[in-house]
Design a protein around this motif. Sequence first.
Motif: not given
Length: 261
Positions: A62-67, A125-128
Amino acid sequence: MARMEARMLDRRKLLLGSAALALSGCKVFDSATDRDSALRNLFASHEGLTRAAQRAVIGDRLAPEFSEADIRQGQRPNGSVNPDGAEYRRMAGTGFRDYRLTVTGLVDSPQSLSLADLTALPSRTQITRHDCVEGWSCIAKWQGVPLGTVLKLAQPKLTARYAVFQCFDAIERSLSGEVFYYESIDLIDAFHPQTILAYAMNGAPLPVANGAPLRLRVERQLGYKMAKYVHTIELVDSLASLGFGKGSYWADRGYEWYAGI
C-alpha cells in the motif's frame, strides 16, 4: 522494513525532484514533448523496465496512509478546475442527480451507475498524499468505491488489459473540435485496494475543483494519472487507438504513462 520504506520515500523525492527540474526550464528537455522526438522515444523505451522494476520492489504494498492530524491544508486542485461544457454545467446545477458512470468495452455486463448507486456500494476511506509532477504535494482524506468493485460488476473479459477513463473536462479547443481529458491504467493497478473512484474529500462531497462528482485515486502514481470528472470507463486490450497511442493525454505529450512513485 523501516529501511525499505525509507528507500521508497527517497525514491519518491528523487522522482518528484527530477520531474520538477525537467519542468523548471531545462532547455535540453524541451524537445521531449514533441511526438517525433528522439529524446522522447528514448525515455519511452525504458518505461516498461522502470514499471517492471518498481513492481518487483513494492509488489502489492500500500501507499503510505496518514492521520487526520496530518491534513494541514486544503487539497490543492490539479489540472482543470471548472469544466464549462453544457452537459457538465447542467448536471452540476442539479447536484449531479442525473449523473451516470458508464462501464463498457471488454466486459460481459456493461454498467450505467448513478451517483446514488455508487455511494450505496461498499466504500473505502483513505488519507493519502497527492504528489504532483510540478513538485507540490497535499494530504487529504478520500472516500469512494474501490474501482475493482465496480469492474467486478461489469465482469471483465479475459482479454481486457487496461481501464481507460474518459472525462468531462475539455483540455484543448481547436478547429477540429474539443479534446477531453483521457487517462488509463492497467488492471493490476485497477484492482489495487487503494485505487478508488472518489466521491468525497475531507468528509464532504467532492468539490468541483477537485473533480466532482467522481475522480480516480490511484495512490502509487503521480497526480496527473488521477483523472477527474470521470464519466466513462472502457476496458480494452490495447491503448493503440487512444489519443496518439501512448495511453493518456499527458503521455501523448511526452510524460511517462506509468508515472509510478
